[in-house]
Design an enzyme around this catalytic site. Structure first.
Site, PDB file in Angstrom:
ATOM      1  CD  GLN C 130      -2.083   1.108   2.562  1.00 33.91           C
ATOM      2  OE1 GLN C 130      -1.944   0.521   3.566  1.00 33.91           O
ATOM      3  NE2 GLN C 130      -3.120   2.027   3.368  1.00 33.91           N
ATOM      4  N   GLY C 131       0.452   1.928  -0.855  1.00 36.59           N
ATOM      5  CA  GLY C 131       1.246   3.259  -1.138  1.00 36.59           C
ATOM      6  C   GLY C 131       0.499   4.579  -0.810  1.00 36.59           C
ATOM      7  CB  SER C 133       2.143   6.871   4.796  1.00 34.62           C
ATOM      8  OG  SER C 133       1.241   6.565   5.912  1.00 34.62           O
ATOM      9  CB  SER C 165       3.378  -3.633   5.547  1.00 35.39           C
ATOM     10  OG  SER C 165       3.394  -2.724   7.015  1.00 35.39           O
ATOM     11  CD  GLU C 248      -4.619   0.538   7.371  1.00 42.56           C
ATOM     12  OE1 GLU C 248      -3.248  -0.139   7.753  1.00 42.56           O
ATOM     13  OE2 GLU C 248      -5.146   2.029   7.184  1.00 42.56           O
ATOM     14  CG  ASN C 358      -3.770   6.809  19.936  1.00 41.65           C
ATOM     15  OD1 ASN C 358      -3.795   5.751  18.841  1.00 41.65           O
ATOM     16  ND2 ASN C 358      -3.597   5.562  21.074  1.00 41.65           N
ATOM     17  CD  GLU C 359      -1.527  12.694  19.605  1.00 36.27           C
ATOM     18  OE1 GLU C 359      -1.206  11.569  18.076  1.00 36.27           O
ATOM     19  OE2 GLU C 359      -0.653  12.139  20.207  1.00 36.27           O
TER      20      GLU C 359
END
Lengths: 277, 374, 374, 277
Positions: C130-131, C133, C165, C248, C358-359
């Site tokens: 998966q590209g 980020s 990954s 996801e 988490n933000e």
């Protein structure tokens, strides 16, 4: 039982909410007619009418809704008692509340006028009390139990689940009020909902509220672990309300705005359950 | 020369003096029969305490000698607060005068203001209150809307203040009011000394969720303040107020709260949460840390090191400590102390809000201590 | 018709089937001798697992039958993840294909894309990565800078992706690239299916603070993607990506993490933090809560209730639970498990960051669940 | 002893910092000359030179500064050993580190080349080790103890205080890096320091760091409670660093950026002290 509410439960909850919503009482001056309106509408007997097929999960849904209103009624315990015992129409109509002995007094957690009482872990009693203070403090009742029906551990487990759902309703009310306040209240030239610290308080209040609700549902499924669920769930519901108070700033700790009624109510419910850690 | 380190022999000596004086000076009824005092008797004790402080030389502990003070530094001040808190001394009505009004007038007042007000603050013959916060100016203190309109010989004040302690007993109010509708933010407010015993001043107590009424709302309708009662330059009251507030947020309030936290945590470990072995010991460790944090901040202040950093940390620290302690108290459900914990649990909800919310404290730390520009 | 409640008899039956299948299908060496496997042998086991999933009919559990799937719902999916996590099954290389690429192509792909790619995803003959980020596009995923320049017959891709990954094993990459420098944010990206086995694709592993290399950076220099491999409309890749991401962030990742948390908390209560009586029991209660939170979210998803709310709560919940557990593990200092806890403590630091910090999760809750406009 | 550092301590700390700062080593390749530069400058012997009047509080100041550098030296334990024991010039020059037995090995927490070693709670030993990995992991030493000087409980208390100060220095380094990163790193069209959530993480990291420092000072004053101070203080220092990692986002958990070295170092210090809870 599923974690998801059935249609009957969802419908009952929304009807009860509508009635309570239009009740126009306040913590200081609850509407004494509210229970008779609910009772006349048959909402107090849905759990004893076997054709309805109302499950505990459905009662939780009604309990959650009733927690939103600081002028509460004996609907939650009446629905539970209807599920547990064979009650006659008079008893259902007058409503049932659990009671706890405190020294020489018998006290009950809900505003009630001429209700029957399930005695703590003692039994069903007929009483004609006059409740001293609604909602936030236990009301001393003048008349002692006349009959006894012992609540089993399984009953107590269900009572915990339902009271936890009431606590979630308290959190619902405070979160709604906090969102509204954060939109209205301006500081530094903008509504405070513009500040990420406030937004994250709201997010955390939501997370805690949802987790408390999960604890209520889990308690309904696992009566044997209900004390642990209650411990965790009540603390989460309180956390949610505490965050709402913080979002309110100065007005959050004024008696007038009344957010403490919700905290007090949760503490009373815990105290009725006797789940002192 | 005041004390600069807690380990000086002079500090131990001073502590002894204070401690024995406090115990002797406590109003008799307060000492012997506090639980059963009527509201009137409590007020009487508060007034007696104000007088005792003056008579004992503790009213102007940190004021310069030329204004009737003792000229002491932060260490002596802290020792006094620790000892009087431990002895559970009453909260004198004169506190705002001694801690806020007096020091502000000493730093920024005219000679006439000093001569007129300082002696009556010291002997508590005039009680002061603080008129900064407003319903629309809480965290954003500069958003004051109470107006001070210039008229011949002074100002006419209209508006509303809130969260005002001692308002119902006060002769005077130190306040911020908007003196210009044209000048920009932070340069449009004036700092005024207002006589509360006038027509048009209306005080209404605020009931808190704990049931107590420690604060009031104050309404001002065409209330006059003479030119002589302007502190600092006209429209530059914000700078004066900031001086006052940096005095307020600090070690002495923390010392008072430490005593409160200590009592609560002792009760938890001795009784209510004893069987748990849960958070009690950790709360005690945090309490000890707070004590050392205060000692350190006070010595840094005495050594003239940058101590601005200390106030915000302390505020967050004591408020969260007391909130966590009272939460455990409520959860412990000890029947004997049920009402105690419920009261203090509710009262503690205000602690992360007043004296600058904990969010504002964190803003201050990033803005002014870590100096991370926005 | 798929299962809608965990208390249906069909659910128990399905769980039994999965459990016995998983235990039989596990690669032999993995089952008997996992601790001593060489890196090559681990990879071999991962490939064997991919094949086993396909052979056993578990590769396309939630895919529609017409594309070779089983057409199951969220409940069956969760049961599969629970059972395979409990059995500590290997992480097959085909995961991204099965969970992200396949479902995206099914929802938004052309018939040609479905025919070309789906069978090879199911049998794991082609591995996907998966590209999304990039170094400059983390929390702000729409800030993608990798460009896709339009040329005759397709696009030329240049730029860099990160946190990818399986990149080193991948035949294909589903990616977002900036196809317009003029159009506005969220409408300037295209969703492409890129062949990784080309000149100009350079994969470099990233070492994490735990010492592991689970992710890579991928550099693209003049890499070609044909027009046929555009998914959805040109420049409207953001909408396609959002579909993928809402798949996801959810219950199945949480189920895997729950198994991890359970193992850690069991170890704490059984050994390392046993003598404390401190947080161990509370962590176990939180673990149980996470389990029920997942069950509830999954049943809500199965009942087509609004379940978007669930993903962000679960992410915060499992990451904080594992961080708190590993922190206690490090503090407990149990000599026997010293290295275990240090490793997991460091590894857990990434958990509040990846899969949406988490933000960001809290932003999502306020923005989209509570719907508080900014 | 006061909570405030003396002039001598402040001066030593700033000089040591300057030398370490210019050392140009890295965690992966520490500069082996660093210790001889410090030692030649006489910084390793200030605590044994009685005329200096260096107190434990001053050693804390040097310890805090040395925690900033992931290519650390035996300065902290050498200063403590110089305070506790009569050491000869050779010992001071080679430096002293505490060591711990792990099974058959003796390990030491600092990069060291030809140092004398204070054996865990055992004694001073002469050793000529070659440290396998600097800073972040305990280094196995090749030579076993040759003499024994037992560390008293009082020594251990001081060691705790000083190591806690090192941990505060670790937090200092990570906070500085986090502030710099929050200024450089942009997301959503602005430096992330513009987000209140990031700003409050930084504030909380500062609060935790300052509290850890207070714990170190308190431990120096109260050796008898030093274990409790260490427990609280190390956890606070780690919290501070954890927040810094969170502010760094994705790069925070990469080996390359190396924030884990600080966490590892703190865990090693705790492990040397044997303060497993």
């Amino acid at each position: 039982m599923s974690t998801i509410v059935q249609e009957m439960g969802a419908m009952a909850a929304s009807s009860v909410r509508e009635i309570l919503d239009s009740g126009q009482g306040s913590p200081a001056a609850p509407n004494p007619q509210l229970w008779s309106i609910l009772s006349d509408g048959g909402w107090g007997s849905i759990s004893s009418d076997l054709e309805n097929g109302v499950e505990l999960r459905d009662i939780l849904e009604v309990a959650r809704v009733s927690g939103r209103y600081p002028y509460s009624t004996p609907i939650v315990s009446t629905l539970l008692a209807g599920r547990w015992f064979e009650l006659d129409d008079d008893q259902l109509e007058s409503g049932i509340v659990p009671a706890v002995r405190r020294g020489a007094q018998v006290v009950a957690p809900y505003y009630s006028d001429g209700v029957a009482v399930v005695d703590g872990l003692g039994g069903i009693i007929a009483a004609s009390p006059s409740a001293a203070e609604p909602f936030s403090l236990l009301s001393p009742l003048a008349v002692l139990p006349s009959s006894t029906t012992v609540l089993s551990e399984a009953h107590l487990g269900e009572l915990r689940a339902a009271f936890l759902a009431v606590a979630v309703g308290c959190a619902d009310a405070v979160i709604d009020a906090s969102i509204a306040w954060s939109t209205t209240r301006e500081q530094f030239g903008q509504p405070i909902k513009g500040f990420q610290a406030v937004r994250h308080h709201l997010a955390n209040a939501h997370i805690a509220r949802e987790q408390a609700w999960t604890a209520a549902i889990a308690a309904a499924h696992e009566p044997a672990r209900s004390a642990a669920w209650a411990r965790q769930g009540f603390a989460l519901a309180r956390t949610s309300i505490e965050l709402g108070i913080q979002v309110h700033g100065g007005v959050g700790f004024t008696w007038e705005v009344g957010l403490h009624h919700y905290l007090n109510h949760i503490i009373e419910l815990q105290s009725v359950l006797g789940d002192d850690q | 020369m005041s004390i600069t380190r807690f380990d000086e022999p002079a500090a131990a000596k001073f502590r002894e003096d204070v401690s024995s004086w406090v115990h002797e000076a406590l109003p008799t009824k307060w000492r012997t029969d506090r639980a059963s005092l009527t509201p009137d008797e409590v007020q009487q004790a508060q007034r007696e305490w104000d007088e005792a402080l003056h008579a004992g030389g503790y009213a102007g502990l940190a004021w310069p000698a030329e204004y009737g003070g003792r000229g002491f530094g932060p260490i002596e001040e802290l020792i006094y607060y620790e000892e009087s808190s431990k002895a559970n001394a009453p909260d004198g009505f004169g506190r705002i005068g001694r801690v806020l009004a007096g020091p502000t007038i000493i730093v920024a007042g005219t000679e006439a203001q000093k001569g007129k007000y300082l002696p009556r603050i010291l002997d508590a013959s005039e009680i002061w209150c603080q008129g900064f916060s407003e319903p629309g100016a809480g965290s954003d203190l500069a958003a004051v809307r109470t107006t001070a309109q210039k008229v011949a010989g002074g100002y006419v004040v209209n508006g509303q203040k809130t969260w005002t302690s001692f308002a119902q007993y006060s002769k005077r109010c130190l306040m911020l009011a908007k003196s210009s509708t044209e000048l920009r933010r932070h340069h449009n407010l004036s700092f005024l000394l207002l006589d509360m015993e006038q027509e048009g001043v209306d005080v209404r107590p605020i009931r808190q969720i704990s049931g107590e009424e420690e604060f009031s709302e104050v309404f001002f309708t065409n209330v006059f303040v003479a030119d002589e009662d302007l502190v600092g330059p006209e429209h530059e009251g914000w700078g004066v107020a900031m001086t006052v507030l940096s005095n307020e947020r600090g070690t002495t309030e923390a010392a008072t709260r430490l005593v409160e936290a200590t009592a609560q945590i002792d009760l938890l470990n001795r009784c209510c949460a004893r069987h748990e072995g849960l958070d009690g010991p950790r709360l005690r460790d945090r309490c000890e840390l707070l004590r050392w944090q205060i000692l350190r901040a006070t010595e840094e202040k005495a050594a003239d090191l940058d101590w601005f950093t200390a106030g915000s940390i302390l505020k967050v620290q004591w408020s969260e400590l007391i909130q966590d302690s009272t939460r455990l108290g409520v959860d412990s459900g000890c029947p004997e102390h049920r009402d105690y914990w419920r009261h203090h649990y509710l009262a503690s909800k205000a602690m992360s809000i007043y004296s600058g919310t904990n969010e504002i404290q964190r803003n201050i730390i990033t803005d002014r201590v870590l100096k991370v520009a926005r």
